[in-house]
Design a protein around this motif. Structure first.
Motif, PDB file in Angstrom:
ATOM      1  N   GLU A 178     -18.177   5.039  24.685  1.00 46.03           N
ATOM      2  CA  GLU A 178     -18.328   6.149  23.737  1.00 46.03           C
ATOM      3  C   GLU A 178     -17.289   7.220  24.049  1.00 46.03           C
ATOM      4  OE1 GLU A 178     -22.962   6.741  22.905  1.00 46.03           O
ATOM      5  OE2 GLU A 178     -22.433   7.084  25.009  1.00 46.03           O
ATOM      6  N   ASN A 179     -16.853   7.932  23.035  1.00 46.47           N
ATOM      7  CA  ASN A 179     -15.930   9.038  23.259  1.00 46.47           C
ATOM      8  C   ASN A 179     -16.687  10.344  23.490  1.00 46.47           C
ATOM      9  OD1 ASN A 179     -13.604   7.508  22.988  1.00 46.47           O
ATOM     10  ND2 ASN A 179     -13.512   7.811  20.771  1.00 46.47           N
ATOM     11  N   ALA A 180     -16.069  11.209  24.277  1.00 46.40           N
ATOM     12  CA  ALA A 180     -16.611  12.546  24.503  1.00 46.40           C
ATOM     13  C   ALA A 180     -15.423  13.451  24.789  1.00 46.40           C
ATOM     14  CB  ALA A 180     -17.586  12.537  25.673  1.00 46.40           C
ATOM     15  N   TYR A 181     -15.708  14.734  25.003  1.00 45.68           N
ATOM     16  CA  TYR A 181     -14.611  15.650  25.317  1.00 45.68           C
ATOM     17  C   TYR A 181     -15.024  16.637  26.403  1.00 45.68           C
ATOM     18  CZ  TYR A 181     -10.602  18.640  24.979  1.00 45.68           C
ATOM     19  OH  TYR A 181      -9.462  19.342  25.298  1.00 45.68           O
ATOM     20  N   PHE A 182     -14.205  16.688  27.461  1.00 40.30           N
ATOM     21  CA  PHE A 182     -14.466  17.558  28.603  1.00 40.30           C
ATOM     22  C   PHE A 182     -13.410  18.657  28.672  1.00 40.30           C
ATOM     23  CE2 PHE A 182     -16.451  13.540  29.349  1.00 40.30           C
ATOM     24  CZ  PHE A 182     -17.657  13.847  29.973  1.00 40.30           C
ATOM     25  N   PRO A 183     -13.728  19.780  29.332  1.00 44.83           N
ATOM     26  CA  PRO A 183     -12.791  20.918  29.326  1.00 44.83           C
ATOM     27  C   PRO A 183     -11.415  20.606  29.937  1.00 44.83           C
ATOM     28  CG  PRO A 183     -14.959  21.651  29.994  1.00 44.83           C
ATOM     29  CD  PRO A 183     -15.013  20.148  29.956  1.00 44.83           C
ATOM     30  N   MET A 186     -20.090  16.767  35.809  1.00 46.85           N
ATOM     31  CA  MET A 186     -21.086  16.650  34.737  1.00 46.85           C
ATOM     32  C   MET A 186     -22.023  15.467  34.981  1.00 46.85           C
ATOM     33  SD  MET A 186     -20.351  19.307  33.008  1.00 46.85           S
ATOM     34  CE  MET A 186     -21.709  19.092  31.844  1.00 46.85           C
ATOM     35  N   LYS A 246     -25.148  16.066  36.721  1.00 47.24           N
ATOM     36  CA  LYS A 246     -26.285  16.590  35.940  1.00 47.24           C
ATOM     37  C   LYS A 246     -26.956  15.487  35.125  1.00 47.24           C
ATOM     38  CE  LYS A 246     -25.829  20.487  33.559  1.00 47.24           C
ATOM     39  NZ  LYS A 246     -25.183  21.464  32.604  1.00 47.24           N
ATOM     40  N   TRP A 247     -26.180  14.497  34.726  1.00 48.39           N
ATOM     41  CA  TRP A 247     -26.665  13.521  33.747  1.00 48.39           C
ATOM     42  C   TRP A 247     -27.349  12.299  34.356  1.00 48.39           C
ATOM     43  CZ3 TRP A 247     -21.642  13.400  30.178  1.00 48.39           C
ATOM     44  CH2 TRP A 247     -21.478  14.666  29.614  1.00 48.39           C
ATOM     45  N   ASP A 250     -23.011  20.039  26.379  1.00 40.63           N
ATOM     46  CA  ASP A 250     -23.595  20.518  27.614  1.00 40.63           C
ATOM     47  C   ASP A 250     -22.695  21.652  28.114  1.00 40.63           C
ATOM     48  OD1 ASP A 250     -25.285  20.814  29.719  1.00 40.63           O
ATOM     49  OD2 ASP A 250     -24.931  18.838  30.599  1.00 40.63           O
ATOM     50  N   TYR A 251     -23.254  22.513  28.936  1.00 41.36           N
ATOM     51  CA  TYR A 251     -22.452  23.608  29.480  1.00 41.36           C
ATOM     52  C   TYR A 251     -21.600  23.090  30.620  1.00 41.36           C
ATOM     53  CZ  TYR A 251     -25.558  26.378  26.645  1.00 41.36           C
ATOM     54  OH  TYR A 251     -26.242  26.887  25.572  1.00 41.36           O
ATOM     55  N   SER A 252     -20.368  23.562  30.690  1.00 38.27           N
ATOM     56  CA  SER A 252     -19.489  23.131  31.776  1.00 38.27           C
ATOM     57  C   SER A 252     -19.462  24.217  32.840  1.00 38.27           C
ATOM     58  CB  SER A 252     -18.079  22.887  31.243  1.00 38.27           C
ATOM     59  OG  SER A 252     -17.353  24.093  31.275  1.00 38.27           O
ATOM     60  N   PRO A 253     -18.922  23.899  34.012  1.00 36.26           N
ATOM     61  CA  PRO A 253     -18.841  24.919  35.064  1.00 36.26           C
ATOM     62  C   PRO A 253     -17.818  26.012  34.741  1.00 36.26           C
ATOM     63  CG  PRO A 253     -17.817  22.865  35.749  1.00 36.26           C
ATOM     64  CD  PRO A 253     -18.510  22.584  34.477  1.00 36.26           C
ATOM     65  N   VAL A 254     -16.978  25.789  33.725  1.00 33.09           N
ATOM     66  CA  VAL A 254     -15.996  26.815  33.376  1.00 33.09           C
ATOM     67  C   VAL A 254     -16.562  27.664  32.241  1.00 33.09           C
ATOM     68  CG1 VAL A 254     -13.639  27.265  32.615  1.00 33.09           C
ATOM     69  CG2 VAL A 254     -14.139  25.270  34.038  1.00 33.09           C
ATOM     70  N   CYS A 269     -16.509  27.213  28.257  1.00 30.73           N
ATOM     71  CA  CYS A 269     -15.975  25.905  27.854  1.00 30.73           C
ATOM     72  C   CYS A 269     -17.125  24.912  27.761  1.00 30.73           C
ATOM     73  CB  CYS A 269     -14.953  25.383  28.855  1.00 30.73           C
ATOM     74  SG  CYS A 269     -13.436  26.338  28.876  1.00 30.73           S
ATOM     75  N   MET A 270     -17.226  24.234  26.634  1.00 29.53           N
ATOM     76  CA  MET A 270     -18.330  23.290  26.464  1.00 29.53           C
ATOM     77  C   MET A 270     -17.849  21.857  26.711  1.00 29.53           C
ATOM     78  SD  MET A 270     -18.610  23.225  22.275  1.00 29.53           S
ATOM     79  CE  MET A 270     -17.083  23.195  21.307  1.00 29.53           C
ATOM     80  N   VAL A 271     -18.789  21.011  27.125  1.00 31.73           N
ATOM     81  CA  VAL A 271     -18.541  19.571  27.138  1.00 31.73           C
ATOM     82  C   VAL A 271     -19.110  19.034  25.830  1.00 31.73           C
ATOM     83  CG1 VAL A 271     -19.157  17.387  28.228  1.00 31.73           C
ATOM     84  CG2 VAL A 271     -18.653  19.392  29.638  1.00 31.73           C
ATOM     85  N   ILE A 272     -18.288  18.371  25.051  1.00 33.29           N
ATOM     86  CA  ILE A 272     -18.818  17.763  23.826  1.00 33.29           C
ATOM     87  C   ILE A 272     -19.290  16.365  24.191  1.00 33.29           C
ATOM     88  CG2 ILE A 272     -18.391  17.223  21.399  1.00 33.29           C
ATOM     89  CD1 ILE A 272     -16.098  19.173  21.410  1.00 33.29           C
ATOM     90  N   MET A 273     -20.597  16.167  24.135  1.00 34.78           N
ATOM     91  CA  MET A 273     -21.185  14.895  24.573  1.00 34.78           C
ATOM     92  C   MET A 273     -20.993  13.827  23.491  1.00 34.78           C
ATOM     93  SD  MET A 273     -24.558  16.352  26.503  1.00 34.78           S
ATOM     94  CE  MET A 273     -25.032  14.804  27.297  1.00 34.78           C
ATOM     95  N   PRO A 274     -21.197  12.546  23.855  1.00 37.02           N
ATOM     96  CA  PRO A 274     -20.879  11.482  22.894  1.00 37.02           C
ATOM     97  C   PRO A 274     -21.455  11.667  21.490  1.00 37.02           C
ATOM     98  CG  PRO A 274     -21.224  10.520  25.037  1.00 37.02           C
ATOM     99  CD  PRO A 274     -21.545  11.990  25.174  1.00 37.02           C
ATOM    100  N   GLU A 295     -12.602  27.066  24.823  1.00 39.00           N
ATOM    101  CA  GLU A 295     -11.796  25.948  24.337  1.00 39.00           C
ATOM    102  C   GLU A 295     -12.535  25.308  23.159  1.00 39.00           C
ATOM    103  OE1 GLU A 295     -11.330  22.564  26.966  1.00 39.00           O
ATOM    104  OE2 GLU A 295      -9.586  21.841  25.853  1.00 39.00           O
TER     105      GLU A 295
END
Lengths: 488, 488
Positions: free
Chosen positions: A62-67, A117, A120-121, B27-31, B34-39, B153
């Protein structure tokens, strides 16, 4: 057109740079080492991305996006990782008008932020496996840059997976390696050697790095993709543990893997010639270009354009990626050169003679002009399918022959073997399959002596016996067959 | 599940944050910020991206990629641009272990770096128009952030076009505005008001900014996309000139336009309820979920699963985006709630009773449970198509009714009009259509007094007469009808 491109035989490096600029794949930006990917270059990347993305999804990713921004402290948590990436980091120290309490680095790769992350998951074996991929931009501050091959900013995909067991993670690492190999061979028509990297060449933080190595036309190797088995390194650094089926807490096994816009560099360097780019049909943004051959007569031209447009519409309906060149100002020769420069696999000429015969004339980019021929409009679709398929095969076969011709075995069998090896690497380049004791000392000595590095311990030769072979450098017992090459 | 979500009526803001987290969108990121966009969140973005990308390409736009890093000096070249963006910049001062001679900013938008390149690319009218779009990450250092709505971001697309004439550039600006409106209404089922921004609310560096404004369920407005006519501002700042058809040198007219991951925030806030997300079928990553209702009998369960799987395969072949939930541990109620939380438009239940009848039971996410009904397998495909289509319409209609119910006209017709306006904005929120003299003083006074801003000069009411109307604030002659609202 063609004459702006340096000769491949005389000035290989300039030839490459000329092609990327003249075919409008990239342009240089005002920021050192950062390229602008122009529409035609980006269209190639979109093709690569489209195919790979589908393959990843089909196989449960699956695709996702991280900072983009990562606290520097995260990198420090994995000792080798920070050692490897520190010299290349770009650092944000000020933001919103204030000096940041903690500097943030631009991602040089995302293991650290992602495993933060995952901590946490992942709580239970039910949360595993996680198979996430990200399409993103990456920043690595490189001293010497070259478009696509090594740039300060590049685009890539990075997969990051988390597994219950070592076996599962190792099998994912090899599964992806094989997916890359198949994609690069089938779509990019580039033959590759797969295998593990030596410890010295490993990804910073990996237990094992597998690589895909291709040979460019200047006989230098290019690493085209990597897949890493990370063991428990990142799980430990970020304390990612889960309750397994027995109710015990254990760390999570990891992989990561990626290919980047570098693949476009490989594509150019493997197939192109002095007229410009040659693109394998399966990855070409435009497979076919229709070029009406205009005359000095408006009425004739109207009919030629009408005929060409009908064919264009027909081929579009048949799902070919087809374009039509309606330029009436420039000569056919100039327009042929433009299409050749862009590497479009098949050119379809439409002249008044073709119309009379109910035909068009087709010419393949990888063949010389004497080989062009007329085809009736009726047969056109099926003929084009054949030509595109056989061009794809021919390009692969040609690249494979070249690669094999330039892969030489020089084994350690006595004191003078190394002299042969060194002379060969210096004069011929290419891959040299040789025997190695496994010591980093020998590896480094060879590198500083010849500039060749161990590209990989190739899978292809893994069943070959090492009996009676010695290390090509130190002459002690050989432990591995490895491929050496000078590389990008 | 459902009970982790705050009540929309009682705690709107928490309700929103609960949904984005519980439905696993971000989900919230440590930065910070900046958000993590989950799948699952990213899958919604991929749907948005896929549809828009196709529409851009169909209308002659091409994708490209420009550097993330921009020399600070570039921003300074356009006075208003640098004023607008300076407070939000993140700055790289160190890279590759060295302090940079010139700091580089992370793109807050790409006009400057792109127009710097256009100055190389545009020489003649033959090079125009340029219609380039970029999908990219953007960094703006925001003080108060909220997932999707305002983050440090975010992901977006930004179009940057260059034209020969003012008319052509203006028409591109409006063409894109209209493309956005159609997309947001047709796919996201969100009714929007379109119109120009007041000068105060204009994009930093634009001659005119057009916006798309939507109303959330808490009756606050959200800017969902903007399209800017930039005139010659960037062409002058970067000296982009071309030889026109008359042989004269002239500057190039510009537009820029963008929508971002913020659209996902709008999607959530317009349609969702206290059970979770509600996604319009056309944008939902998963349109249908099949939920087999398992019993305590293995043999029965085997048959139920087989039946459900056959239906699943059938619907996949019919090109529905369909998933199947094989969870045997949790209760049907729990599994229904999970699917509801994720906003999947239609649930297909398969129980042993359904099998006996050759049926399945279908339930729409936007209706209550009494409305679910049985459908024979034969009719299933066509029934599902109908339900998905009518759900799409119903969601739009419901949102439109809500929006209209909360759009109030309060015109300036005398000294006490403003009191009515202020009370209404304070107590009811929503859009207020009112009359305005055009002075920034009145605009600012209203803002500081009521927290409402001018969202736009709406196209929808442009034919309405201003006769006898006065500015709602100062009571002088009215020049515009404008929409006021409190907003995100």
């Amino acid at each position: 057109m063609g004459n702006f491109i340096a000769s491949k035989e005389e000035e290989y490096s300039k030839w490459y740079l000329d092609i990327v600029q003249e075919a409008k794949l990239v342009d240089y930006s005002p920021v050192k080492g950062c390229m602008v990917i122009m529409p035609y270059g980006y269209a190639i990347w979109e093709r690569i991305k489209g195919v790979l993305d589908e393959k990843f999804k089909e196989t449960g990713h699956e695709n996702a996006y991280f900072p983009l921004l990562i606290p520097y402290e995260f990198l420090e948590r994995e000792k080798k990782h920070v050692e490897g990436f520190s010299p290349e980091l770009a650092v944000v120290t000020t933001a919103g008008g204030e000096v940041l309490a903690e500097p943030l680095v631009l991602r040089p790769t995302s293991e650290t932020i992602i495993w933060n992350m995952y901590s946490k998951w992942v709580k239970s074996y039910r949360d595993l496996p996680i198979k996430i991929n990200q399409w993103a931009n990456i920043i690595r501050w490189e001293k010497r840059t070259r478009p696509f091959l090594r740039t300060t900013e590049f685009l890539w995909q990075e997969g990051h997976t988390a597994h219950e067991t070592e076996e599962e993670a190792e099998s994912e690492t090899l599964f992806i390696l094989n997916l890359y190999k198949k994609f690069i061979e089938d779509y990019l028509a580039i033959p590759v050697f797969c295998g593990q990297k030596s410890e010295k060449e490993r990804f910073a933080g990996a237990v094992a790095t597998y690589t895909i190595e291709a040979l460019m036309q200047d006989k230098k190797a290019l690493q085209a993709g990597t897949s890493h088995y990370l063991g428990l390194n990142f799980a430990k650094a970020f304390d990612v543990r889960f309750q397994n089926k027995k109710g015990e807490m254990q760390h999570v096994f990891a992989t990561s893997w990626g290919v980047s816009t570098r693949l476009i560099g490989a594509l150019i360097m493997v197939h192109s010639d002095n007229k410009g780019l040659i693109l394998p049909p399966k990855i070409a943004p435009i497979e076919l270009i229709i070029i009406p051959i205009f005359k000095r007569d408006d009425e004739v031209n109207r009919r030629i354009l009408e005929y060409a447009t009908t064919i264009f519409e027909h081929l579009k309906r048949e799902k070919f990626r087809v374009d039509i060149d309606k330029d009436i100002k420039n000569s056919p020769g100039f327009r042929f050169s433009s299409a050749e420069l862009k590497g479009i696999p098949v050119r379809i000429e439409v002249g008044s003679n073709d119309i009379l015969m109910g035909c068009v004339t087709i010419a393949r980019r990888d063949k010389d002009k004497t080989s062009k021929y007329q085809v009736s409009v009726k047969e056109l679709s099926s003929k084009l399918k054949d030509e595109l398929e056989s061009m794809q095969c021919d390009l692969f076969r040609r690249a494979l022959e070249f690669r094999n011709l330039n892969t030489k075995e020089i084994m350690g069998v006595g004191a003078h073997s190394y002299a042969t090896f060194k002379t060969y690497i210096d004069e011929h380049l290419g891959f040299v399959l040789s025997s190695w004791c496994g010591s980093e000392m020998c590896e480094e000595s060879i590198k500083s002596d010849t500039k060749a590095t161990i590209r990989c311990i190739p899978e292809d030769f893994k069943n070959r016996s090492l009996d009676n072979l010695t290390c090509i450098y130190c002459n002690t017992e050989a432990k591995y067959l490895v491929l050496f090459a000078k590389s990008y």
